[in-house]
Scaffold this motif. Structure first.
Motif, PDB file in Angstrom:
ATOM      1  N   ARG A 103       1.372   1.235  -4.157  1.00 48.66           N
ATOM      2  CA  ARG A 103       0.132   1.926  -4.510  1.00 48.66           C
ATOM      3  C   ARG A 103       0.239   3.434  -4.275  1.00 48.66           C
ATOM      4  O   ARG A 103       0.085   4.230  -5.188  1.00 48.66           O
ATOM      5  N   LEU A 104       0.501   3.841  -3.030  1.00 50.88           N
ATOM      6  CA  LEU A 104       0.581   5.267  -2.728  1.00 50.88           C
ATOM      7  C   LEU A 104       1.877   5.903  -3.215  1.00 50.88           C
ATOM      8  O   LEU A 104       1.933   7.123  -3.395  1.00 50.88           O
ATOM      9  N   ALA A 107       0.825  -1.207   0.000  1.00 55.47           N
ATOM     10  CA  ALA A 107       0.000   0.000   0.000  1.00 55.47           C
ATOM     11  C   ALA A 107       0.860   1.258   0.000  1.00 55.47           C
ATOM     12  O   ALA A 107       0.619   2.196  -0.782  1.00 55.47           O
ATOM     13  N   HIS A 131      -6.461   4.153  -4.822  1.00 52.86           N
ATOM     14  CA  HIS A 131      -5.796   2.863  -5.009  1.00 52.86           C
ATOM     15  C   HIS A 131      -6.410   1.846  -4.051  1.00 52.86           C
ATOM     16  O   HIS A 131      -6.653   2.151  -2.890  1.00 52.86           O
ATOM     17  N   TRP A 132      -6.628   0.634  -4.555  1.00 48.19           N
ATOM     18  CA  TRP A 132      -7.149  -0.431  -3.713  1.00 48.19           C
ATOM     19  C   TRP A 132      -6.068  -1.493  -3.587  1.00 48.19           C
ATOM     20  O   TRP A 132      -5.666  -2.093  -4.579  1.00 48.19           O
ATOM     21  N   GLU A 133      -5.594  -1.681  -2.374  1.00 45.59           N
ATOM     22  CA  GLU A 133      -4.555  -2.686  -2.141  1.00 45.59           C
ATOM     23  C   GLU A 133      -5.183  -4.045  -1.849  1.00 45.59           C
ATOM     24  O   GLU A 133      -6.100  -4.165  -1.042  1.00 45.59           O
ATOM     25  N   CYS A 160      -5.445   5.413  -0.456  1.00 49.64           N
ATOM     26  CA  CYS A 160      -5.470   3.954  -0.600  1.00 49.64           C
ATOM     27  C   CYS A 160      -6.372   3.357   0.466  1.00 49.64           C
ATOM     28  O   CYS A 160      -6.325   3.766   1.625  1.00 49.64           O
ATOM     29  N   ARG A 209      -2.848  11.199  -2.841  1.00 48.27           N
ATOM     30  CA  ARG A 209      -3.102   9.796  -3.153  1.00 48.27           C
ATOM     31  C   ARG A 209      -3.758   9.113  -1.952  1.00 48.27           C
ATOM     32  O   ARG A 209      -3.302   9.277  -0.819  1.00 48.27           O
TER      33      ARG A 209
END
Length: 338
Positions: free
Chosen positions: A139-140, A135, A267-269, A245, A243
């Motif tokens: 993602r981030l 994450a 964002h989807w972890e 998540c 950002r």
């Protein structure tokens, strides 16, 4: 071998919500390791699967993801481990789980157990560590600044399993100012002990509390729980072009439209994506866990184990599931031995 699973999706209050099983010992082939399981931890995903995914009629599903143990045998394609190696891992959601005496797992998502930890302490780490690390860094991309945003991250649910390790990663591996949320005196103290610079109360509106810190609008928000309830506050407090998540499953869905005005990326972890789809970079989870092991042995990261609920049995796992479903768990719950 002994194992624990469920035969139908039931509330954990039912006497047969989880049951003890006797199943054959599986055989390691290909990239698989056969691991003698010494300890497991329980995660919210265990409870979600148990409630929502009934096995086929007449079948039982074995749950469990986090595990620490000893490699007993290896498949013909294995190159990373050998029998006798001590390992820890989070497994895959599309395979039988780790709540069993012996367990098959792909070597490419397994790490070397930290030498400085017991099996119980190590079992608390893999799933949450992978989730938090992916994450933050995949993602981030927290090491890439957001123009005009404060070099800070808000971690919603800082005392939970994922939040507990995310706070440590953010402190040890970045120069971010870490703001965590917690609502009870003991969880606030826990988040502070893990390294949070500031702890705010998620039972109250978040945006005014973040503004009162005087840091500016954080570049990043990592939401580990109740993302739908905190969405409006997240939009209000995050920097433009920041950002965001999340990792949870909001009951009523998740409305992304309010984030558009600030051009917030969402964002989807999902840490199971790599093993389930056997992605081209699946080996990154092996590397990631080895990195975590090194950080632990260097004293930079500590286990988030808070409770050991006894041996691995249906009765003890039911107690662990019930505590997680109550929403009051702090850190990680572990069971050890049979």
């Amino acid at each position: 071998m002994r194992a624990i699973g469920y035969k139908s999706a039931k509330p954990i209050t039912d006497s047969d919500g989880l049951v003890d099983l006797d199943v054959p010992v599986p055989e390691a082939k290909g990239h698989d390791l056969l691991v003698e399981v010494k300890a497991v931890s329980v995660n919210p995903v265990d409870t979600k699967v148990r409630r929502n995914q009934p096995p086929e009629q007449g079948q039982a599903r074995i749950l469990g993801f986090d595990a620490a143990g000893i490699v007993k045998s290896v498949g013909e394609g294995v190159t990373l481990f050998k029998p006798g190696d001590e390992v820890f891992y989070a497994g895959a959601i599309n395979r039988p789980g780790s709540n069993s005496e012996f367990h098959l797992v792909d070597e490419r998502i397994v790490g070397r157990k930290p030498k400085s930890l017991s099996f119980e302490e190590a079992a608390a780490l893999p799933l949450t560590a992978i989730t938090a690390y992916e994450a933050l860094f995949d993602r981030l991309k927290v090491k890439d600044p957001v123009a005009g945003g404060a070099n800070a991250i808000l971690i919603i649910g800082g005392a939970g399993g994922v939040g507990s390790i995310a706070i440590q990663f953010a402190r040890q591996l970045t120069d971010l100012t870490v703001i965590a949320t917690a609502s009870r005196p003991e969880t606030k103290e826990w988040a502070k002990s893990l390294g949070a610079h500031h702890v705010i109360d998620h039972s109250q509106p978040l945006a005014p509390q973040v503004e009162a810190l005087g840091l500016g609008a954080p570049a990043f928000v990592f939401s580990t729980t109740q993302s739908d309830l905190h969405a409006a506050d997240s939009v209000a407090l995050i920097a433009p072009q920041g950002r965001f998540c999340l990792i949870d499953d909001p009951a009523g869905g998740f409305d992304a439209m309010p984030f558009k005005r600030k051009a917030i990326s969402i964002h989807w972890e999902m840490m199971f994506a790599r093993p389930v789809f056997e992605t081209a970079d699946i080996l990154e989870q092996h590397n990631l866990l080895n990195h975590v092991s090194e950080l632990v042995d260097a004293g930079q990261i500590k286990t988030t184990l808070t409770d050991v609920f006894g041996t691995i049995s249906a009765a003890n796992l039911m107690k662990a599931h019930a505590l997680i479903e109550s929403g009051t768990a702090r850190g990680k719950i572990v069971l050890a031995g049979f």
